[in-house]
Enzyme design. Structure first.
Site, PDB file in Angstrom:
ATOM      1  N   GLU A 158       0.823  -1.217   0.000  1.00  0.00           N
ATOM      2  CA  GLU A 158       0.000   0.000   0.000  1.00  0.00           C
ATOM      3  C   GLU A 158       0.853   1.263   0.000  1.00  0.00           C
ATOM      4  OE1 GLU A 158      -2.723  -1.125  -0.553  1.00  0.00           O
ATOM      5  OE2 GLU A 158      -3.227  -2.836   0.694  1.00  0.00           O
ATOM      6  N   ASP A 182      -1.305  -1.080  -9.957  1.00  0.00           N
ATOM      7  CA  ASP A 182      -1.636  -2.485  -9.752  1.00  0.00           C
ATOM      8  C   ASP A 182      -1.573  -3.181 -11.110  1.00  0.00           C
ATOM      9  OD1 ASP A 182      -2.070  -2.140  -7.063  1.00  0.00           O
ATOM     10  OD2 ASP A 182      -4.252  -2.110  -7.204  1.00  0.00           O
TER      11      ASP A 182
END
Length: 611
Positions: free
Chosen positions: A203, A399
């Site tokens: 993250e 991502d």
């Protein structure tokens, strides 16, 4: 340090004026043996078919044509464990076969209904999934082997992640942070064959060294430990010879907050005022790497690359970015049974019933113009630094599953960007972070506060009223694991080691940040809560088994059966070392690593690191 293959290290058009570095973060939580549909193994199958295998096809095309890509590809350790798991290897061909059969049935249905175009799109899906099955078998059912090849020749640089994507700013002990990293490095070496140079800190979470208090009480009723001085994330990384990691924009340029990438997925985009402010500010500082400053002796220092806030919007945003173009495949509308998609985006906020037919060739052509636009945006962002002695670098992290799975044409777009840069003399070159650090110095040291790339830029996504209860279980589990690993009785017998290894596996799976993320976003809340409670229950079962063994040096047949059941279900990290959780355990960096004298000035430090 291992250099990139000469084939992809040479610069054919002279010295570049600036660099673009893609970072693709490929990760899924552990789903093997934990459900299939709609949540579970289906996630892994979809990602493998729609992202990982198509990406390998693109890399093969670029290798064939001698075109640089040189991206940083994070294959998270828990993803590596799943892609190599016997259950995935056995089930993935069955998944692909089901998709192929569904496409054939769709074709027959549309043909009978006189829907010629939809029938042709069904044949497109038949070819797509047949190609996936052919590729998988050509790789001997070893997707990792394909990526390892491109890593070995220098077309990509595979980096690592936390072992199970544990969110490091909120983990409760330094040992847990270090164990996430050290387990990751060992897993990476086992699968990829060499040490990782970089890491995707889960993250993009960062916490500096300093005093820390436990934010919640322990669910088991044990006293909440007092606060204590923590190491910084960068120190734990540097101890394991990790050279670089990534942080979000605001940690480097806090005066200019930008939306989280996940907010962009939900339609939040910068205001005109924010965009103007971005333009006015000197963004050269976002286009260079920095050593991370901290209170520890700077014998070693890790490096950060900041995320570029402007170009990323074009890929993250389904509303204002490229994926929202009307020609592209719509992500949400599917035909059941089978789940194939036959409709295009059509337009912004178009109702599902009004979606128009998808034309794959039209979408593939649109990719080329969007790739050219992206390269132009990168050029605009970097051009003010083109005459600098040290060329700027724009870091563009995403991502990996955004490409191919979420934005179906995204994989083709990545290839088109590489070809556009190769074919046109823009002065920009694609490069990996490791290669850039081999060639150029850091811009100095930077001291950052705690933060992430999540909504609000802090820990809120993972610690909030809906998720704080998870940490009431994680913290006592971490403390107990440290206590029993430190005591060392597990070292005296094979059974003791076996029990403690599974305890450590369950702790790692319990620490996965995916559970809090899925709860907060509501994407799969029920599944995430069940998964967290499952690992918590299994941790406590293993704990009880250990306590029996600790006092009697034996366990009951029922306990051994339960241990075997949990081992079979969560068979990851086969060589996991409980010694990583011993109090104070940490890796001492090798003598062959580049060392920075503790008393060095910033300039001396840069010289030492680039000598």
């Amino acid at each position: 340090m291992t250099k990139a293959s000469p084939k992809f290290a040479a610069t054919p058009k002279g010295k570049p004026k600036g660099f673009l570095t893609f970072t693709l973060h490929a990760h899924l939580p552990y789903v093997v043996n934990h459900g299939t549909w709609p949540h579970g193994m289906e996630w892994l199958h979809e990602a493998a078919a729609e992202t990982y295998l198509p990406l390998l096809r693109v890399l093969n095309n670029l290798e064939r044509d001698n075109i640089r890509f040189n991206c940083n590809l994070n294959l998270s350790p828990i993803l590596l464990e799943q892609l190599s798991h016997p259950v995935f290897i056995a089930e993935f061909p069955h998944y692909l076969t089901r998709k192929i059969v569904a496409a054939q049935e769709d074709e027959a249905y549309f043909t009978q209904a006189g829907e010629a175009h939809y029938a042709e799109t069904a044949r497109f899906w038949h070819r797509f999934f047949s190609q996936a099955l052919e590729d998988f078998n050509h790789l001997d059912q070893n997707i990792i082997k394909g990526f390892r090849h491109f890593n070995d020749i220098g077309l990509i640089d595979i980096i690592t992640c936390g072992a199970t994507h544990g969110y490091m700013p909120l983990l409760g002990t330094d040992e847990s942070v270090r164990a996430q990293i050290r387990t990751a490095v060992a897993t990476h070496i086992r699968h990829i064959g060499k040490r990782p140079k970089g890491i995707w800190a889960p993250e993009c979470g960062y916490r500096p060294a300093g005093f820390w208090n436990y934010p919640v009480a322990n669910a088991d009723g044990t006293p909440t430990p007092p606060g204590f001085d923590r190491i910084g994330v960068e120190q734990a990384l540097a101890e394991s010879d990790i050279e670089f990691f990534f942080v979000d924009t605001h940690l480097v340029e806090e005066s200019n907050r930008v939306p989280s990438p996940y907010q962009l997925l939900n339609g939040v985009v910068p205001t005109d005022e924010q965009t103007d402010e971005m333009t006015r500010r000197d963004y050269r500082r976002l286009y260079q790497p920095y050593y991370v400053d901290g209170p520890y002796a700077k014998t070693h220092a890790a490096t950060i690359f900041p995320r570029d806030p402007r170009t990323g919007v074009q890929v993250w945003s389904g509303d204002s970015g490229y994926p929202g173009d009307g020609a592209y495949l719509d992500f949400h509308k599917k035909r059941w049974p089978g789940g194939h998609r036959y409709w295009r985006v059509t337009g912004p906020k178009v109702d599902m019933g009004a979606k128009q037919p998808y034309y794959p060739h039209e979408a593939a052509e649109r990719v080329k113009s969007h790739a050219a636009n992206y390269v132009h945006l990168v050029w605009e962002a970097l051009q003010s630094g083109f005459n600098d002695a040290i060329p700027p670098i724009l870091c563009s992290p995403f991502d990996a599953e955004l490409f191919g799975h979420w934005w179906f044409e995204g994989i083709l777009w990545l290839e088109a960007v590489a070809r556009t840069i190769h074919d046109h003399n823009t002065g920009i070159e694609l490069i990996s972070c490791a290669e850039y650090l081999d060639r150029y110095p850091r811009a100095g040291f930077i001291a950052m506060h705690e933060g992430s790339w999540g909504a609000e830029g802090n820990n809120h996504v993972w610690m909030n009223p809906d998720t704080s209860w998870t940490y009431t279980h994680i913290y006592p589990a971490e403390l107990y694991t440290r206590e029993v690993c430190t005591a060392g009785q597990w070292r005296d017998s094979a059974m003791g080691r076996r029990i403690m290894q599974q305890l450590c596996r369950e702790l790692l799976l319990l620490e996965s940040s995916d559970w809090q993320f899925l709860i907060t976003t509501g994407a799969a809340r029920d599944y995430a809560e069940i998964r967290f409670l499952t690992h918590n229950d299994q941790f406590n079962d293993i704990k009880a088994i250990w306590q029996t063994f600790e006092s009697t040096n034996a366990i009951t047949p029922a306990q051994e059966a339960r241990l075997a059941e949990i081992e079979l279900r969560d068979s990851v990290f086969p060589d996991i070392d409980p010694g990583l959780w011993v109090a104070g355990a940490h890796q001492v960096r090798g003598t062959d690593s580049k060392r920075i004298p503790a008393e060095a000035t910033t300039a001396q430090a840069i010289d030492a690191a680039t000598a």
